[in-house]
Design a protein around this motif. Structure first.
Motif, PDB file in Angstrom:
ATOM      1  N   MET A 117       1.231  -1.395  -0.166  1.00 45.92           N
ATOM      2  CA  MET A 117      -0.295  -0.332   0.133  1.00 45.92           C
ATOM      3  C   MET A 117       0.828   1.223   0.160  1.00 45.92           C
ATOM      4  O   MET A 117       1.732   1.214   0.182  1.00 45.92           O
ATOM      5  N   LYS A 118       0.238   2.150  -0.723  1.00 51.97           N
ATOM      6  CA  LYS A 118       0.806   3.203  -0.817  1.00 51.97           C
ATOM      7  C   LYS A 118       0.453   4.640   0.837  1.00 51.97           C
ATOM      8  O   LYS A 118      -1.198   4.619   0.452  1.00 51.97           O
ATOM      9  N   THR A 119       0.961   5.972   0.912  1.00 50.20           N
ATOM     10  CA  THR A 119       0.650   6.806   1.799  1.00 50.20           C
ATOM     11  C   THR A 119       1.104   7.794   1.802  1.00 50.20           C
ATOM     12  O   THR A 119       2.263   8.490   0.553  1.00 50.20           O
ATOM     13  N   LYS A 120       1.138   9.481   1.673  1.00 51.06           N
ATOM     14  CA  LYS A 120       1.276  10.443   1.580  1.00 51.06           C
ATOM     15  C   LYS A 120       2.265  10.884   2.283  1.00 51.06           C
ATOM     16  O   LYS A 120       1.877  10.665   3.536  1.00 51.06           O
ATOM     17  N   VAL A 121       3.043  11.822   1.768  1.00 50.74           N
ATOM     18  CA  VAL A 121       3.652  11.991   3.219  1.00 50.74           C
ATOM     19  C   VAL A 121       4.908  13.854   2.227  1.00 50.74           C
ATOM     20  O   VAL A 121       3.318  13.973   1.212  1.00 50.74           O
ATOM     21  N   VAL A 134       6.561   5.498  -0.458  1.00 54.68           N
ATOM     22  CA  VAL A 134       5.368   6.985   0.419  1.00 54.68           C
ATOM     23  C   VAL A 134       5.889   7.903  -1.262  1.00 54.68           C
ATOM     24  O   VAL A 134       5.644   7.495  -1.669  1.00 54.68           O
ATOM     25  N   ASP A 135       4.870   8.456  -1.029  1.00 49.16           N
ATOM     26  CA  ASP A 135       4.488   9.879  -2.534  1.00 49.16           C
ATOM     27  C   ASP A 135       4.608  10.645  -1.453  1.00 49.16           C
ATOM     28  O   ASP A 135       3.214  11.364  -0.654  1.00 49.16           O
ATOM     29  N   ALA A 136       5.351  11.990  -1.825  1.00 46.15           N
ATOM     30  CA  ALA A 136       5.797  12.869  -1.553  1.00 46.15           C
ATOM     31  C   ALA A 136       4.449  13.893  -2.690  1.00 46.15           C
ATOM     32  O   ALA A 136       4.490  15.435  -2.092  1.00 46.15           O
ATOM     33  N   ASN A 137       4.725  13.309  -3.833  1.00 42.21           N
ATOM     34  CA  ASN A 137       3.404  14.415  -5.301  1.00 42.21           C
ATOM     35  C   ASN A 137       4.482  16.131  -5.158  1.00 42.21           C
ATOM     36  O   ASN A 137       3.720  17.123  -5.284  1.00 42.21           O
ATOM     37  N   HIS A 138       5.594  15.600  -5.026  1.00 35.71           N
ATOM     38  CA  HIS A 138       6.658  16.343  -5.322  1.00 35.71           C
ATOM     39  C   HIS A 138       6.096  17.669  -4.251  1.00 35.71           C
ATOM     40  O   HIS A 138       6.745  19.245  -4.574  1.00 35.71           O
ATOM     41  N   GLY A 144       7.385   9.857 -12.208  1.00 39.03           N
ATOM     42  CA  GLY A 144       6.960  10.246 -13.901  1.00 39.03           C
ATOM     43  C   GLY A 144       5.491   9.943 -13.937  1.00 39.03           C
ATOM     44  O   GLY A 144       5.485  10.697 -15.235  1.00 39.03           O
ATOM     45  N   GLU A 145       4.953  10.810 -12.716  1.00 39.33           N
ATOM     46  CA  GLU A 145       3.375  10.709 -13.693  1.00 39.33           C
ATOM     47  C   GLU A 145       3.450  12.077 -14.294  1.00 39.33           C
ATOM     48  O   GLU A 145       1.876  12.035 -14.858  1.00 39.33           O
ATOM     49  N   CYS A 146       4.093  12.729 -13.997  1.00 39.08           N
ATOM     50  CA  CYS A 146       4.350  14.201 -14.601  1.00 39.08           C
ATOM     51  C   CYS A 146       4.602  14.554 -15.969  1.00 39.08           C
ATOM     52  O   CYS A 146       4.725  15.238 -15.901  1.00 39.08           O
ATOM     53  N   PHE A 190      10.526   6.032  -2.879  1.00 38.08           N
ATOM     54  CA  PHE A 190      10.072   6.935  -2.297  1.00 38.08           C
ATOM     55  C   PHE A 190       9.607   8.217  -3.802  1.00 38.08           C
ATOM     56  O   PHE A 190      10.310   7.779  -4.951  1.00 38.08           O
ATOM     57  N   GLU A 191       7.702   7.921  -3.940  1.00 36.74           N
ATOM     58  CA  GLU A 191       7.367   8.827  -5.131  1.00 36.74           C
ATOM     59  C   GLU A 191       7.749  10.256  -5.158  1.00 36.74           C
ATOM     60  O   GLU A 191       7.093  11.415  -4.442  1.00 36.74           O
ATOM     61  N   GLU A 192       7.748  10.412  -6.391  1.00 33.93           N
ATOM     62  CA  GLU A 192       7.921  11.992  -6.422  1.00 33.93           C
ATOM     63  C   GLU A 192       8.090  12.812  -5.569  1.00 33.93           C
ATOM     64  O   GLU A 192       7.826  13.452  -4.777  1.00 33.93           O
ATOM     65  N   PRO A 193       9.693  13.132  -5.150  1.00 32.75           N
ATOM     66  CA  PRO A 193      10.064  13.273  -3.805  1.00 32.75           C
ATOM     67  C   PRO A 193      10.386  14.613  -3.920  1.00 32.75           C
ATOM     68  O   PRO A 193       9.893  15.940  -3.291  1.00 32.75           O
TER      69      PRO A 193
HETATM   70 CA    CA Z   1       1.304  10.075  -7.089  1.00 33.39          CA
END
Ligand code: CA
Length: 380
Positions: free
Chosen positions: A166-170, A196-200, A248-250, A222-225
């Motif tokens: 699972m993935k959470t938001k940071v 974990v995903d920081a959404n940049h 890479g989603e953006c 660690f996603e979109e740091p």
């Molecule tokens: Ca994301």
């Protein structure tokens, strides 16, 4: 078979329990669905990930006039023509997201016309089932104790549903992020994947500090740091931590991903099929990623149509280094509240025992419920 009409549906639905990522609260879900009609009676469906009104305008005003009268079989030719048509003002963002929706609908039509699923047209399947991770665990309350109570319950729900990751938001605040990761690891135990995903939402200094602090918690990626434009920043964060870096989603088309891959900036790329240029471009990016030895887990945040497109792609993503323990791509399964994501399909794609099956019907392998489309459609 000739295209007779191209229609877009801008969809929007409020949600009862708002949730936040590093930059904003989400209190509604939106979607852009494209419908391509042909003289054969077949209809192709596509999904675009992006600001729906902008995508709708690009499709209806700029792409539709180039599509009507064409054969949907000419997928590569149409892709090139639409991309070239807006290249001087496009190349990425809204122009490519709109192209993605059209491209997905054309693949759906080709599959339906030939009576085979898209993944067969693409030379597959390499796999017919895919392990899924739950995307959720967003912030639900600004009160830390209350937030932890809610997210602990949510994580336990994913475990009970059979998810193995699972993935959470940071990216909110260092102390909050660290406390959240510690609480979740304690809740789910050592065996379950935690991303974990920081959404940049971090700068390079913040991202390195956070990565260092959460390393002991066994973080899968660690996603979109940092900001997607900052490839040097990505490289710096990647060099500073043992946690794999995702993103890479953006980013858009082969051109963005060529730079990412050549820069060795990211361990796991995450193009969104409904945004990076559609299934046509996603497959090209996948082959490039394979050439560079980089993993590919598609980003998924759309309606059930986008989810179906992602499943068709997942069926043909190359397996990296082949072995008994070869790494296989993962499905991002958006588990947040969404009034029409699943409802839109007659037979929604479900995850059972942590696994989703690739649809085997013609085209994307789905049927759209028009009454649901109409219910959440807004505007003219
Ligand atoms: Ca994301």
């Amino acid at each position: 078979m000739k295209i007779t009409a191209v229609r877009t549906h801008v969809m929007e639905a409020p949600i009862e329990r708002r949730f936040a990522f590093s930059q904003a609260w989400v209190d509604k879900r939106v979607g852009l669905v494209v419908e391509i009609e042909t003289d054969s009676g077949l209809i192709g469906w596509g999904d675009g990930y992006g600001p729906p009104w902008a995508l709708s305008t690009v499709i209806e005003r700029y792409y539709a006039p180039r599509l009507v009268g064409r054969s949907p079989m000419a997928g590569e030719a149409i892709w090139e023509e639409l991309y070239n048509g807006l290249r001087d003002h496009g190349q990425r963002g809204i122009a490519v997201q709109a192209l993605s929706a059209v491209d997905i609908a054309l693949w759906d039509l080709r599959g339906k016309h030939l009576g085979v699923p898209v993944h067969v047209l693409m030379g597959g399947p390499i796999r017919s089932e895919v392990a899924a991770y739950a995307t959720g665990l967003y912030r639900r309350s600004d009160d830390r104790a209350e937030n932890h109570r809610l997210l602990r319950e949510e994580a336990e729900g994913y475990l009970a549903a059979g998810f193995r990751a699972m993935k959470t938001k940071v990216g909110f605040d260092f102390e909050d992020d660290l406390a959240l990761v510690a609480m979740l690891r304690e809740t789910i135990g050592p065996e379950i994947g935690l991303f974990v995903d920081a959404n940049h939402g971090c700068d390079v200094v913040q991202a390195k500090r956070l990565a260092h602090a959460i390393e002991p918690y066994g973080i899968g990626w660690f996603e979109e740091p940092v900001e997607p434009e900052d490839l040097e920043g990505y490289r710096e964060v990647r060099a500073a931590t043992s946690i794999p870096i995702a993103g890479g989603e953006c980013s858009f088309t082969r051109h963005d991903f060529r730079r990412i891959l050549e820069a060795r900036a990211i361990d796991i790329i995450q193009p969104d099929t409904a945004s990076c240029g559609g299934l046509t471009e996603a497959k090209r990016i996948a082959d490039m990623a394979w050439t560079h030895g980089v993993r590919y887990n598609p980003h998924v945040w759309g309606t059930g149509i986008g989810l179906a497109a992602a499943m068709q792609l997942l069926a043909v993503l190359p397996t990296g280094a082949p072995s008994f323990g070869a790494h296989q791509p993962l499905l991002e399964y958006d588990s947040t509240q969404h009034p029409f994501r699943q409802d839109l399909l007659v037979e929604p794609i479900r995850v059972q025992g942590g696994v989703a099956h690739v649809p085997t019907g013609p085209g994307l392998g789905i049927e759209v419920r028009r009454e649901v489309l109409e219910r959440w459609r807004i505007g003219p």
